[in-house]
Every structure is written in C-alpha cells, then in structure tokens.
Design an enzyme around this catalytic site. Structure first.
Site, mmCIF file in Angstrom:
data_model
loop_
_atom_site.group_PDB
_atom_site.id
_atom_site.type_symbol
_atom_site.label_atom_id
_atom_site.label_comp_id
_atom_site.label_asym_id
_atom_site.label_seq_id
_atom_site.Cartn_x
_atom_site.Cartn_y
_atom_site.Cartn_z
ATOM 1 N N GLU A 441 0.856 -1.188 0.000
ATOM 2 C CA GLU A 441 0.000 0.000 0.000
ATOM 3 C C GLU A 441 0.893 1.239 0.000
ATOM 4 O O GLU A 441 0.989 1.967 0.992
ATOM 5 C CB GLU A 441 -0.949 -0.039 1.189
ATOM 6 C CG GLU A 441 -1.900 -1.244 1.120
ATOM 7 C CD GLU A 441 -2.731 -1.420 2.381
ATOM 8 O OE1 GLU A 441 -2.549 -0.637 3.342
ATOM 9 O OE2 GLU A 441 -3.543 -2.352 2.426
ATOM 10 N N GLU A 606 -7.541 5.403 5.031
ATOM 11 C CA GLU A 606 -7.548 4.578 3.822
ATOM 12 C C GLU A 606 -7.594 5.487 2.591
ATOM 13 O O GLU A 606 -8.547 6.250 2.407
ATOM 14 C CB GLU A 606 -8.768 3.650 3.815
ATOM 15 C CG GLU A 606 -8.818 2.672 4.978
ATOM 16 C CD GLU A 606 -7.947 1.454 4.740
ATOM 17 O OE1 GLU A 606 -7.334 1.370 3.648
ATOM 18 O OE2 GLU A 606 -7.872 0.591 5.626
#
Length: 849
Positions: A441, A606
């Site tokens: 990520e 996120e």
C-alpha cells in the site's frame, strides 16, 4: 609474519616490560577483572594462570592510539582490521617502541601461545586471521543514531532472494492532464488461460519460499553467488520477445509465459513464506516495439472485488520519456477487464486482470505497477536530506526505533520545536503517525511524504503545529515487506496489522516496539491523535476507520476530526465512507489497540488505489501530488480540531447528531418500524447502525505460524509465573491475628446487610415476572468495551494557542483546493513565548524512546 598482533594477540604482561613502562600511568588495577577471573575460574570457563588474563586497560590504550585501525562490520559488531596500507607494508603503530615490536615478533613465532588460553565464549570477536580479540561484542539492542554523513544502509534481503545489481530509480513527474477512469465498452475480450503447457516460459523465479518454510537469515544483496539470467536470450535484432525482470527493490513478478506474438500471461509471486496475498505487481520489460498492441493478463489474483472493475488503469513508466520529456508514471491501458479465472487449483478461486497497451518507443525500457512505487531506499534518501538540512534537523530528530526481522532499520522521527521551559514542553500533547505496515500500500507513503513536507517546512502553520505538538512518526513500519515486494505481510509470513497485541518481540519487532513506544508516550503526555496510513483496493476516495466511543462525555467526538477533514478536502475525502465499528477480527489492528490504550481519536486512514468520485476531481485517478496534498490537509485539520475557539467543533458535533438521526430514521424505515427521534435516540448503539468494514479476504488473521506457537505458549507461561504472590506470614501470632480480623469483618457485614437483603427478597417476590426479566434497554445495546482513558481527560487544550498564522509567504505549499464555508475568527496576535502555560512537573524538552 605477524600482522595486526598489537590488537589481536592475548599477550603476557610480564613478557613486555617496555609496554609496562610506557603505559605505566594508564594501566590501573581493575577490580571487575579480578572478580571475573575468580568467577570464571570457579565455573570452569577459564583454566589459565592469573597472569594470562589480557589487561583491558593496556589493550584499550594500544587500540585507541593506533590510527591505522578501522572499524568494519554491521549491527554493532566491530572487527579490528588493518587498513590496506598497513596490511600491504606491515607497518607498526607509531605509538609503540621498537623494543616492544621485537618482543611481539618473538612471541608470534610460537603459534601455540596465541590460542592456548581463550575464554569459552561466543561473544569474543575474531579478526580476519581467525584470532580472538580480547574484546566482547557490543550489545545487540544498542543502535546508533541516524547520521547524515554516513552512507545509506543497503537493504537486507532474505538469503533465498536473488537481487540484480542495478539501481532502479524513477522521477516524480505529474501528468499534464487529468487521467480519467477507463470507460468499459462492453466488447472487452476475456482471454482463455493457456498456461506454460501451450506457451513459452520467458521468465520465472527460482526457489521462492512459500507456506511451510520460514525466514532464517538475511544479507545485503540477498542470495549468494552469481545472478542467473532468467530472461530468454534474443536470437537477433528481429526477435521481438519481451525481456522481463522483477528482482529489484519492491519488484513482484513470478513468471511470464508468452502465449502469442504480443500476448503474455503473468503470474505474481505470493507474499514470502505464504501462499496468498497477490495484489501488488511491479516489473520491468525491455525490447519493446512501438507500433504493436501488447496484451498482458495477470492470472492469479485473489480478491473477488477490485477497483479495476470501476475504471482503474494500471501504471506505466517509460525510461525514454523520463529522460527526454521529464514524464514520470502515467495511467495506461485499454480493454481492461477483471474477471474470474476458471483454471484455479480448486482450493481457492483465482481472478484475472487483462489489459492492452502500446509502447511509446522502440527498444524502450518500461515498467508496470499496481500503484506509484515508494521503496525503502526512497525513504532513506528523504531522511538523509532531512538529516543534512541545518534548519530541519533542529526540530526533527531521527532515531532508530528497532530492527526488522531481516535487520533493516525502522526509523522513528520526533518533530517538535524546542520549548523555552520544561513546563511548556510537558504541556504539549502528542500526535502519532505511521505508514506502510502493509508494504504493498504505497499510497500511505505518499500521504506520509506530503505530511512531512509540510510539517518540516517554514510555513507559519507548520511552525505553530510544532509549537503545540510533539509528533512521533514511523514512516515505514514494514521495511522487509517493502524491500521484497510483498503486498501485505512481513517476513514472519503474517499481517502485522493483526498482531499489535503480540508478546513475540523477536518475531514481530516492528509493531511490538511501536506499541511499546506509544505506551511510554502515554505515561509522559496525552496522545491527542493516532493515525495509520493505508491503501484501499475496493473503494474510491479517501476515508477513515475509527472506533466508537461509548463515554457519553465524549459521544461522537471521534467523528469530528474525519468530518473536518472532509470539509477541508471535499474533492478527495468522503465522510459517508468512514466507519467506526469495531469487529472482533480487527481487535489486533493498530487503531483498535491504541484506542483501548486510551487514545480516543485513533484512526486508520484509507486512501484508494484508484481516484475520486467527488467534486472537481470526479472520475479521475489520484496522482502522487493529490496524495501529498492530503498530508497537508491532515495538518490543516489538526489546527481546526484544536482551535481555542470552539465554534467549528460545536458546529461539527451538531451536524454529526443530525446525520446520525437521519441514519437511524433510514435504518428503521428499512425495517418497517417507526421511532420517535425526539426521545432517547442517542442511547442506540452506534455499532448496530453501521455496516461492517470487512469484505476482503485480507481481513481475517491467519494466527501464528507453526514454528512460533510453542514460543508464544512458553512466554505466556512465564508471564503467569511472574505474577506477584502474597507474602506469607512469618509467625503463628500473625496468622491468628489475620484470622480474627477476617472473622470480625465477615460478622459485621452479615449483621449490617441482613435487613436489606430480606427486604429486597420480599420485594422481588411481589413483582411480576416481566420486571424480573426486563433490563435496561439502552445499556444492553452498547456492546463495545469502554476504552481505558488516559489520566488527562480534558477534551481541549489547557494552553491558549494562537490561531492559524498568516500564510502570506513566498514559500509554495499545497493549495487547499475548496475550503469549507465556516468562518475563521481572528484572535489577538500572540508571541510564541507568551502563551499561558499550566504548571506541570519538570520534564526535559526532548524525550525520545
């Protein structure tokens, strides 16, 4: 020949009168050595004569005054090695006399004297000639500070991994035009998987460790020996076979099969020491042709849902475009399709991603990636620039938090302006930020970079934040996973964001030391906010996951910061996508563990791999500049959140209550029930209203690996035995006195409460059965455990802070895009040293874990 004997030979002090005379002032009796001599001799570890013990004072004198000896080695293990000039010419140190030189030469002829009397210890260092030095290794857990003058630490790889010697670097170019989502036409082709039976394998990694094996050791450069040529050999200039490569930092590609002239099937490597987590890809292709249409199909993806079904495109990087036109990564691809692969192994279904592309140049070197890469080396280069900056290094202190399993450094940054008094330093609250616990990520690193760019700048707002906060930043929690190209796991083969409660410090050092650092920070000061930066593969926009607070005093307070952030970044951040429900499978995550430790505002941020569906950026992909600007908005929102004027805070609370009423009404309407929202609607459990945050195959924890189960059991047993036992009473008289005291207390309580118990029993017999079985409805709906609050429970600052400073400076900073319509009240100008500070116990200005 006697090379380096000055420092590596245990000598007899009575054999060197010249040395004794020369070092008479420096050599003193050492009571510790006298004690250790008897101690080791008693246990049989040292059987030599008294005079054969090496004198540490004499040895240290000779070593410190020898300018020709250099240090070598890593992890604090020093090996004394003569420099090349001394090794070649056999020069002696100038600090010793010629008489001593002749005595040492005579001694070196008897090789038995060099090894006859040695300590039986694994801690003794050996030089390059295999001779023991009279010096112990340094403690393993002592790590040096980050030095701006030292070279970068080379990444350490597991010994199973082959690594090419090329240094892969990319420029940070911004696309000249917005990159819109791919719009499906409905005519996208679904290629049938052929496999290597009918195709030609043109690239395949050897001996990739999977589930069943475990990490053993690491070294710089990975696997020993020569690097194999995994790509096919071109037969001539007309051979148009693509040459693949992924054995570089953060690279991930396991196999490439050529199934047609311009068509390739790609298999991703699973996370090391596992058999799953295939999402991140990053590889290189060479020998391209400009006018041809190539098709790539990844055949072993595991997630049933993906942003590729919503228009997300892969990223491509052209080396020629970067060199000639300064163009960096850009979104490319047509005929993009994400679909189920019916050729799975039967145990778990596989999914395919296919796309077509035309390369911009002949004979180009191109890269493809799931998202903008950000490697461990990129981070070290950034931190090196900070350490070498004379201004930033004054308020940004770089330290080593711990070492990872492979021995890579996990860095910790402490950012705050020096305080004028210890009381002012103690009044500062803390903010903890971290990123890259999931190595694939990389969007978390770009948000972190934007935050660091702003907080380390000379902006007045950045200076104000450094005045009122102590920032603890861990920019890369899982460097091992980032280096090897994992998507989710560390080299332990497990998701670190499910193991923040672990007791296995040696197996999960990164999260163990992070939690320990925050625990000590909570003992020192209040932590206002904790936020871990992540990426999301199934939803667009940027949003937060938090934890519902059941304390009525702080009801809905955990939602104020996300709402403010959505107002400051309305075209990127989606508040409706935020969720505050705590699931059982998320108990080991960073946000839940920190919330239970007492941090009310504990979040997971996120950021999507795709783009935005909001405002001016609707249906466009996010760039690195978009993500870095979010780091600025986090800082901007912190100032709004802690503004001494409560207007914004109270406005957000009122808006949150209204939004919650609407959500409750919608839920009950869907169930066909009516509810009076004017009543006690705020007693309804917020967890019952919100949906689950899961839905991904990555949410569940796999538990501990088999080889760690016994270790965890032993540690738990030791922890139980360490519990303090009651001190036994010494005499019979003391035991009798305690017995009589307990009897008196029991008799007193029984006589005092007997009438009340009788009255309660008679009342219960008269009540109907309904009241016996009914309970407090509002309290029964609250299911989440109440967090343990910190000692300081004040929701606002106890020091009067100035408002946001004017930003009329020439320095460039991210544009706030669209700002909310709330009014910013102006306050009287306050000097930095003129703030009213509450008196606290004395505390040193800089306190680093």
């Amino acid at each position: 020949m006697c090379r380096g004997l000055v420092v590596s030979v245990p000598y007899r002090s009575n054999m060197f009168p010249a040395l004794e005379t020369e070092l008479k002032q420096e050599t003193l009796p050492d009571p510790y050595e006298d004690f250790m001599y008897h101690h080791l001799q008693y246990y049989g570890y040292f059987k030599a004569e008294r005079d054969s013990l090496p004198d540490s004072a004499t040895h240290q004198y000779a070593w410190k005054n020898n300018p020709r000896l250099v240090l070598n080695g890593s992890f604090g293990e020093r090996d004394l090695i003569p420099d090349p000039l001394q090794r070649k010419k056999l020069l002696w140190p100038t600090c010793l006399s010629s008489t001593l030189h002749r005595q040492i030469e005579a001694m070196s002829r008897d090789s038995s004297m060099l090894t006859s009397h040695l300590l039986k210890s694994r801690q003794l260092l050996h030089n390059e000639f295999g001779e023991a030095n009279p010096r112990l290794r340094e403690p393993r857990d002592l790590f040096g500070f980050f030095s701006g003058s030292a070279p970068l630490q080379a990444p350490r790889w597991p010994i199973e991994c082959e690594v090419i010697k090329e240094n892969i670097r990319h420029i940070e170019g911004v696309p000249p035009q917005p990159e819109y989502f791919y719009q499906p036409t409905g005519n996208e082709k679904l290629p049938e998987i052929v496999g290597e039976e009918k195709g030609t394998v043109v690239y395949q990694l050897d001996s990739v460790p999977t589930e069943g094996s475990c990490f053993s050791s690491s070294r710089v450069g990975g696997k020993r020996g020569d690097i194999k040529e995994l790509a096919v050999t071109l037969q001539g200039p007309d051979d148009n076979t693509l040459l693949f490569e992924s054995r570089f930092e953060s690279g991930n590609l396991h196999k490439a099969v050529r199934v047609d002239t311009y068509e390739y099937e790609l298999t991703l490597r699973t996370d090391l020491y596992t058999n799953k987590h295939t999402q991140w890809f990053y590889f290189r292709v060479q020998n391209t042709r400009k006018d041809a249409t190539y098709r790539f199909t990844i055949v072993n993806l595991l997630k049933p849902k993906s942003l590729y079904t919503l228009g997300m495109k892969p990223l491509m990087y052209s080396q020629l475009d970067a060199d000639t036109h300064n163009l960096g990564w850009r979104r490319e691809g047509k005929e993009i399709k994400y679909y189920k692969n019916h050729m799975g192994d039967g145990l778990q279904p596989f999914y395919c991603l296919t796309w077509t592309v035309q390369f911009p140049h002949d004979q180009d070197t191109c890269f493809f990636a799931h998202f903008y890469p950000y490697t461990y080396t990129d981070l070290q280069c950034y931190l090196l620039a900070v350490a070498n900056n004379p201004v930033q290094s004054q308020f940004c202190k770089l330290r080593t938090l711990c070492r990872s399993l492979a021995g890579n450094t996990v860095y910790l940054l402490t950012i705050t302006n020096p305080s004028q008094t210890p009381q002012e330093a103690a009044a500062k609250k803390a903010v903890v930020l971290s990123a890259r616990v999931h190595p694939g990520e990389s969007n978390g690193s770009w948000v972190m970079k934007g935050f660091l760019d702003f907080i380390l700048s000379n902006s007045p707002d950045a200076a104000l934040l450094r005045d009122i906060f102590v920032f603890k930043v861990v920019p890369m929690l899982n460097p091992d996973g980032v280096i090897v190209g994992n998507y989710r796991c560390s080299l332990a083969g497990r998701d670190l964001n499910r193991h923040y409660k672990t007791i296995l410090k040696e197996s999960f050092p990164c999260v163990w030391y992070t939690r320990n650092m925050i625990q000590r920070l909570l003992e020192e000061r209040e932590v206002l906010l904790y936020c871990d930066f992540h990426g999301h593969s199934r939803k667009n926009n940027i949003f937060l996951y938090g934890c519902n607070n059941n304390d009525r005093k702080y009801w809905l307070h955990e939602r104020v910061f996300p709402l403010m952030l959505s107002k400051n970044a309305p075209d990127k951040f989606s508040f409706p996508s935020c969720n505050f429900k705590i699931q059982k499978c998320k108990e080991g995550t960073g946000r839940v563990v920190m919330w239970r430790m007492g941090i009310v505002n504990s979040y997971t941020l996120e950021s999507t791999f795709g783009g935005s569906t909001l405002g001016s950026k609707r249906y466009t992909h996010f760039t690195t500049e978009d993500l870095k600007s979010l780091g600025y908005h986090v800082c901007d929102t912190l100032l709004d959140f802690c503004d001494p004027d409560q207007t914004k805070f109270t406005q957000c609370l009122a808006e949150l209550k209204e939004l919650l009423q609407q959500e409750i009404h919608k839920k009950f309407s869907a169930l066909g029930q009516d509810m009076d929202l004017e009543g006690s609607w705020n007693d309804i459990s917020l967890s019952d209203i919100e949906s689950s945050t899961s839905g991904s195959d990555s949410s569940l924890s796999d538990g501990l690996p088999v080889h760690l189960l016994s270790i965890a059991h032993e540690l738990n047993q030791k922890k139980m035995y360490k519990k303090k036992k009651k001190k036994p009473l010494q005499t019979r008289k003391q035991r009798n006195e305690q017995y009589q005291k307990n009897n008196m207390i029991w008799e007193f309580k029984s006589t005092e409460y007997a009438p009340e118990r009788a009255e309660i029993a008679s009342t219960l017999q008269k009540q109907p059965t309904f009241f016996k079985n009914s309970g407090n409805t509002s309290s029964s709906t609250i299911k989440n455990e109440k967090p343990r609050m910190n000692k300081r429970k004040k929701p606002r600052f106890t020091i009067s802070c100035p408002p946001k400073r004017s930003t009329n400076t020439s320095q460039e900073q991210p544009a706030p895009d669209m700002k909310p319509n709330w009014s910013r009240n102006t306050f009287p100008a306050t000097h930095r040293g003129g703030a009213n500070v509450v008196s606290y116990p004395s505390l040193h200005i800089y306190t680093y874990p």
